[in-house]
Scaffold this active site. Structure first.
Site, PDB file in Angstrom:
ATOM      1  N   GLU A  14       0.840  -1.196   0.000  1.00  0.00           N
ATOM      2  CA  GLU A  14       0.000   0.000   0.000  1.00  0.00           C
ATOM      3  C   GLU A  14       0.878   1.250   0.000  1.00  0.00           C
ATOM      4  OE1 GLU A  14      -2.934   0.074   3.148  1.00  0.00           O
ATOM      5  OE2 GLU A  14      -3.823   1.930   2.387  1.00  0.00           O
ATOM      6  N   ASN A  65     -12.352  -1.119  -1.124  1.00  0.00           N
ATOM      7  CA  ASN A  65     -11.681  -1.723   0.028  1.00  0.00           C
ATOM      8  C   ASN A  65     -12.377  -1.234   1.296  1.00  0.00           C
ATOM      9  OD1 ASN A  65      -9.225  -2.774   1.667  1.00  0.00           O
ATOM     10  ND2 ASN A  65      -9.347  -0.609   2.248  1.00  0.00           N
ATOM     11  N   GLU A  66     -12.677  -2.142   2.189  1.00  0.00           N
ATOM     12  CA  GLU A  66     -13.321  -1.776   3.464  1.00  0.00           C
ATOM     13  C   GLU A  66     -14.413  -0.731   3.203  1.00  0.00           C
ATOM     14  OE1 GLU A  66     -10.399  -1.133   6.619  1.00  0.00           O
ATOM     15  OE2 GLU A  66      -9.821  -3.239   6.490  1.00  0.00           O
ATOM     16  N   TYR A 117      -7.192  -8.763  11.738  1.00  0.00           N
ATOM     17  CA  TYR A 117      -5.928  -8.405  12.400  1.00  0.00           C
ATOM     18  C   TYR A 117      -5.952  -8.904  13.843  1.00  0.00           C
ATOM     19  CZ  TYR A 117      -4.753  -5.389   8.421  1.00  0.00           C
ATOM     20  OH  TYR A 117      -4.419  -4.908   7.161  1.00  0.00           O
ATOM     21  N   GLU A 170      -6.400  -9.140   3.747  1.00  0.00           N
ATOM     22  CA  GLU A 170      -5.570  -8.428   4.742  1.00  0.00           C
ATOM     23  C   GLU A 170      -5.602  -9.245   6.023  1.00  0.00           C
ATOM     24  OE1 GLU A 170      -6.191  -4.235   5.491  1.00  0.00           O
ATOM     25  OE2 GLU A 170      -6.603  -3.867   3.356  1.00  0.00           O
ATOM     26  N   GLN A 224       1.915  -6.084   5.700  1.00  0.00           N
ATOM     27  CA  GLN A 224       2.109  -5.792   4.308  1.00  0.00           C
ATOM     28  C   GLN A 224       3.528  -6.210   3.932  1.00  0.00           C
ATOM     29  OE1 GLN A 224       0.931  -1.820   3.176  1.00  0.00           O
ATOM     30  NE2 GLN A 224      -1.027  -1.952   4.240  1.00  0.00           N
TER      31      GLN A 224
HETATM   32  O1  AHR Z   1      -3.213  -2.511   6.267  1.00  0.00           O
HETATM   33  C1  AHR Z   1      -3.474  -1.258   6.830  1.00  0.00           C
HETATM   34  C2  AHR Z   1      -4.931  -0.846   6.682  1.00  0.00           C
HETATM   35  O2  AHR Z   1      -5.734  -1.737   7.402  1.00  0.00           O
HETATM   36  C3  AHR Z   1      -5.498  -0.890   5.298  1.00  0.00           C
HETATM   37  O3  AHR Z   1      -5.219   0.255   4.576  1.00  0.00           O
HETATM   38  C4  AHR Z   1      -6.974  -1.000   5.549  1.00  0.00           C
HETATM   39  O4  AHR Z   1      -7.658  -1.665   4.512  1.00  0.00           O
HETATM   40  C5  AHR Z   1      -7.052  -1.746   6.874  1.00  0.00           C
HETATM   41  O5  AHR Z   1      -7.899  -1.129   7.753  1.00  0.00           O
END
Ligand code: AHR
Length: 510
Positions: free
Chosen positions: A45, A191-192, A258, A313, A362
């Site tokens: 990113e 995205n999101e 996450y 992600e 990432q």
């Molecule tokens: O990976 C960092 C961020 O986490 C990304 O930009 C977003 O899609 C997510 O919230």
């Protein structure tokens, strides 16, 4: 049957359990599906120094580079066999206007990267730079299109610019130095969308998705694989609504997950207690019931499994390193991250009838990175080493296993395995077994048997460290490094392994 222990109980009674052996059976006669190599996907990113400084330094840089791409990073990623790279975000994707990133670099407009620290983006890394990087790495590009702040026309034209063999966009592309169209398979529509991608409801996004998908067309012999912007972890309703309202207009739908429990205090990447370690493992393992629930919903609408789930992600997310820009998400990477990576990959291997791609967040200098760079220095992280040790599983046949190891649980009662394993058979007939010992202080004796394999020749590799907090610093790049592993014996077609505490071990069995 699995036993579940709290971490305190586990430590207390570890002496009595010391003599117990963990039994693993690899069902080498009962072959599962192929593990798609895309399970090992990456994500890059425009965030902090992921692109600028991490992947791209520009052709004029004194840092050794190949047409502007860092040579050390390119070499490291080639060794990793990166199958697919997602770009340009993330949240950045829904602020990105692709026309700003083509043409002479000095003339490209600048913008403020509002999501990530207000850094000024000079657009010197754009479509050509990304697509050419994918060609260099021999990986599939995965472009996340701007749905949040862009237009249908803008995204439709981007697809045409990249893939059309002729016409006005192909002419513009040729004027910018690329006559032949590129191949683009993976196209994310936003995205999101529930958050930084437009704060939409799932119903509103579903309508929008259908509009965008209509106009993102196949040019020449290029075939797009369209991806719906999916749920965050426990938002099962998002998946349900998309399956209901969009259905097979999507080839895949994404999921983000996450390791964070508390967004206000994510904890240090390098200074953490045994309890915090257990919390990270408990949260990371909770992805499995989350995946199962999303799959269960998808199964109701798509029993033939035509729509894929893509975990595009995932990974650890800790507080940034002290003194670094809070918007740049730069974190160090310890042996804890290596164990998290291995546990997740083991889980993904089990669900490949539905999960066809994942992208760890990432690739460089951001979150659970493969590589970290500082000026002309680069280190390979413990997570990188796990991805390299595991790349033998790419496109290999998954072999189901049974493992009778006890579960341990974190303070929230979330279980994680004391010992975990995965196995596959590669095209050359070798069986690859990856083992994880999550304990901080207890070596485990593990016996591995097979259904049919009787004569076995084994070689091994281990990743471990003195302390779970160990990491590879710019002046100490080899603190956590793989080494040859000889801690096993072979007898009568069975392997007995002495699996050291906090380790990831790969065995190759011929
Ligand atoms: O990976 C960092 C961020 O986490 C990304 O930009 C977003 O899609 C997510 O919230």
């Amino acid at each position: 049957m699995k036993k579940t222990l709290t971490i305190a109980t586990a430590i207390l009674i570890s002496a009595t359990l010391a003599a117990q052996t963990v039994k693993i059976t690899v069902h080498d006669s009962n072959e599962g599906p192929v593990i798609p190599k895309e399970i090992y996907g990456q994500f890059s990113e425009h965030l902090g120094s992921c692109i600028y400084g991490g992947l791209w330094v520009g052709p004029e840089s004194s840092i050794p580079n190949i047409n502007g791409y860092r040579k050390d990073v390119v070499d490291a990623l080639k060794t990793l066999k990166v199958p697919v790279m997602r770009w340009p975000g993330g949240c950045f994707a829904d602020d990105y206007h692709w026309r700003d990133g083509i043409g002479p670099q000095s003339e490209r407009p600048r913008m403020v990267n509002s999501n990530w620290g207000g850094t000024v983006e000079d657009n010197s890394f754009g479509t050509h730079e990304f697509m050419n990087l994918c060609e260099l790495l021999e990986c599939e590009p995965y472009i996340s299109g701007n749905v949040g702040s862009g237009s249908v026309e803008e995204l439709a034209k981007w697809v045409e610019y990249i893939t059309a063999p002729d016409g006005p966009m192909a002419k513009l592309r040729a004027e910018n130095g690329r006559k032949e169209p590129w191949k683009l398979k993976y196209l994310g529509l936003g995205n999101e969308a529930w958050g930084c991608g437009g704060s939409m409801t799932p119903e509103y996004y579903s309508h929008i998705y259908r509009r965008y998908a209509t106009y993102c067309r196949n040019f020449g012999d290029n075939r797009l694989y369209k991806i719906g912007s999916g749920a965050s972890d426990y938002d099962f309703n998002w998946t349900k609504v998309l399956m209901e309202m969009v259905g097979n207009r999507m080839d895949g739908v994404s999921l983000h997950y996450y390791t964070v429990d508390n967004w206000n205090s994510k904890g240090s990447a390098t200074e953490f207690t045994a309890e915090e370690y257990a919390q990270t493992l408990g949260k990371t393992m909770d992805i499995e019931p989350v995946i199962r629930k999303h799959i269960e919903i998808m199964d109701q609408y798509d029993p033939e499994k035509k729509i894929d789930l893509l975990v595009d992600e995932w990974g650890t997310w800790f507080d940034v390193e002290p003194g670094t820009n809070p918007g740049h998400l730069f974190q160090q990477n310890t042996m804890r991250d290596a164990i998290v990576a291995a546990l997740n990959l083991n889980i993904f291997h089990k669900y490949t009838d539905r999960i066809k791609m994942t992208n760890i967040a990432q690739v460089a200098n951001v979150l659970q990175a493969m590589v970290l760079t500082e000026g002309d220095k680069m280190v390979l992280t413990p997570t990188y080493h796990v991805f390299r040790m595991y790349n033998v599983h790419q496109d290999a046949v998954h072999l189901p296993i049974e493992c009778d190891a006890a579960d341990v649980s974190d303070a929230k009662g979330r279980p994680y395995p004391a010992v975990d394993a995965t196995a596959s058979r590669s095209a050359d007939g070798a069986i690859h077994i990856s083992l994880v010992n999550t304990s901080l202080d207890k070596d485990e004796e593990v016996t591995i048997g097979f259904d049919t394999m009787k004569k076995v020749k084994v070689s091994g590799e281990i990743l471990t460290s003195d302390k779970i907090q160990d990491y590879n610093g710019f002046d100490t790049p080899d603190t956590v490094c793989p080494a040859a592993f000889k801690g096993f014996k072979v007898k009568d077609g069975r392997i007995t392994v002495n699996l050291p505490a906090k380790s990831v071990v790969s065995l190759t069995v011929m």
